[in-house]
Motif scaffolding. Sequence first.
Motif, PDB file in Angstrom:
ATOM      1  N   ASP A  20       0.806  -1.220   0.000  1.00 43.78           N
ATOM      2  CA  ASP A  20       0.000   0.000   0.000  1.00 43.78           C
ATOM      3  C   ASP A  20       0.838   1.269   0.000  1.00 43.78           C
ATOM      4  OD1 ASP A  20      -2.555  -1.339   0.077  1.00 43.78           O
ATOM      5  OD2 ASP A  20      -2.047  -1.920   2.114  1.00 43.78           O
ATOM      6  N   LYS A  21       2.030   1.195   0.564  1.00 41.37           N
ATOM      7  CA  LYS A  21       2.908   2.363   0.543  1.00 41.37           C
ATOM      8  C   LYS A  21       4.354   1.887   0.628  1.00 41.37           C
ATOM      9  CE  LYS A  21       3.243   7.110   2.102  1.00 41.37           C
ATOM     10  NZ  LYS A  21       2.716   8.180   2.960  1.00 41.37           N
ATOM     11  N   THR A 160       0.216   7.601   8.814  1.00 41.58           N
ATOM     12  CA  THR A 160       0.297   7.923   7.390  1.00 41.58           C
ATOM     13  C   THR A 160      -0.872   8.822   7.001  1.00 41.58           C
ATOM     14  OG1 THR A 160      -1.090   6.088   6.609  1.00 41.58           O
ATOM     15  CG2 THR A 160       1.253   5.606   7.009  1.00 41.58           C
ATOM     16  N   GLU A 162      -2.537   8.651   4.327  1.00 39.78           N
ATOM     17  CA  GLU A 162      -3.536   7.877   3.575  1.00 39.78           C
ATOM     18  C   GLU A 162      -4.324   6.889   4.426  1.00 39.78           C
ATOM     19  OE1 GLU A 162       0.248   8.534   1.137  1.00 39.78           O
ATOM     20  OE2 GLU A 162      -0.254   7.777   3.133  1.00 39.78           O
ATOM     21  N   PHE A 163      -3.667   6.272   5.413  1.00 37.10           N
ATOM     22  CA  PHE A 163      -4.281   5.167   6.150  1.00 37.10           C
ATOM     23  C   PHE A 163      -4.297   5.382   7.655  1.00 37.10           C
ATOM     24  CE2 PHE A 163      -1.793   3.511   2.499  1.00 37.10           C
ATOM     25  CZ  PHE A 163      -2.840   3.177   1.668  1.00 37.10           C
TER      26      PHE A 163
END
Length: 381
Positions: A20-21, A160, A162-163
């Motif tokens: 995912d990253k 993060t 994003e998450f």
Amino acid sequence: MDYLQLKKDIIEFSKSIGIDKIGFASSDPFIEMKNLLIRQQELGFQSGFEEKDIEKRTDPSLIFDGPRSIIAIALAYPSRMKDAPKGKKGERRGIFCRASWGIDYHILVREKLELLAEYIDSKVPNSRFKLMVDTGELVDRAVAERAGIGWSGKNCSIITPEFGSYVYLGEMITNLPLEPDEPLHDQCGECRLCIDVCPTGALVQPGQLNAQKCIAFQTQTKGFLADEFRDKLGNRIYGCDTCQTVCPKNKGMDFHVHPEMEPNPEIVKPLLQPLLSISNRDFNEKFGKIAGSWRGKKPIQRNAIVALAHFKEKSAVKDLVEVLKKDVRPVMRGTAAWALGKIGGTEAKEALLNAEKVEQDEEVKTEIKKGLNYFIVKDEA
């Protein structure tokens, strides 16, 4: 070799295998982390589960010959459970923290790192790697922060954009000179919710955790749970999510992108009473594939007893009396004795009085007295 293009290719491949990253960091020593770890050691704040050699934890060159860069990855995990069963009187349930939902994340993250290493080796033969997930020498959080995966929050988690902080981390040291990414700047601002609501005050100050007081650590110990933590445990039987669930950066963060991470509700939110008599074989069959089983069934059973005391679950008295009378482990007998006093009732009191006459273990005797003291307090009231 065009290392800029290689880095782009690695990023593209990482997406194709469900990472995912991804971020890239220099392999320079982690000086700030070293100073923090020395201070933690001086204060006695370490859990004891970590690599004990601080030099190895902060200097990649001591654990890898000729490091040139570090690749860090993150996998997002769910924060909400679908169809979660509700506990009720007579059917109380415990809870495993989110990092123990689904298949053991150590396995999942390592698989992604291995695929990544295989890909890089196909592009650059004779590349070298050292893969780490949680139990490696380096501090995952320090690597992820330097690699731009997220910033280190006041709750000591990598957050993060994003998450949120609901990510598993892993990294690999390489002998390839891959260009480092820019670290993210702190975005917690003035918020200190995680510090204010920590059940035991384990978050001493922003970015500093006394692991010895952390509920997550305490749920993994195997001895008697100290008195100061018993009423704080609630129904947690492995881990603690409080400092994550209150974080504003985690609001609305819930990702279900990896099927292997989906929780089985009956496993991660199990009925408490059946845990008291579960066999090793049944425990391993039911819980062996989740991260929360790594310490075996003893801590889980002890925590289940504490959770039943938290609920003052009368229907558990019979089972707890059996533990007090027959379990060969002093920690189980003693914790059951304390729980019986906490729950109360004639049957519980009789069992404690009978146990007091025959018990030989001194620590268990102390717990029996604690249990009986609850009745003295009630009588005086």
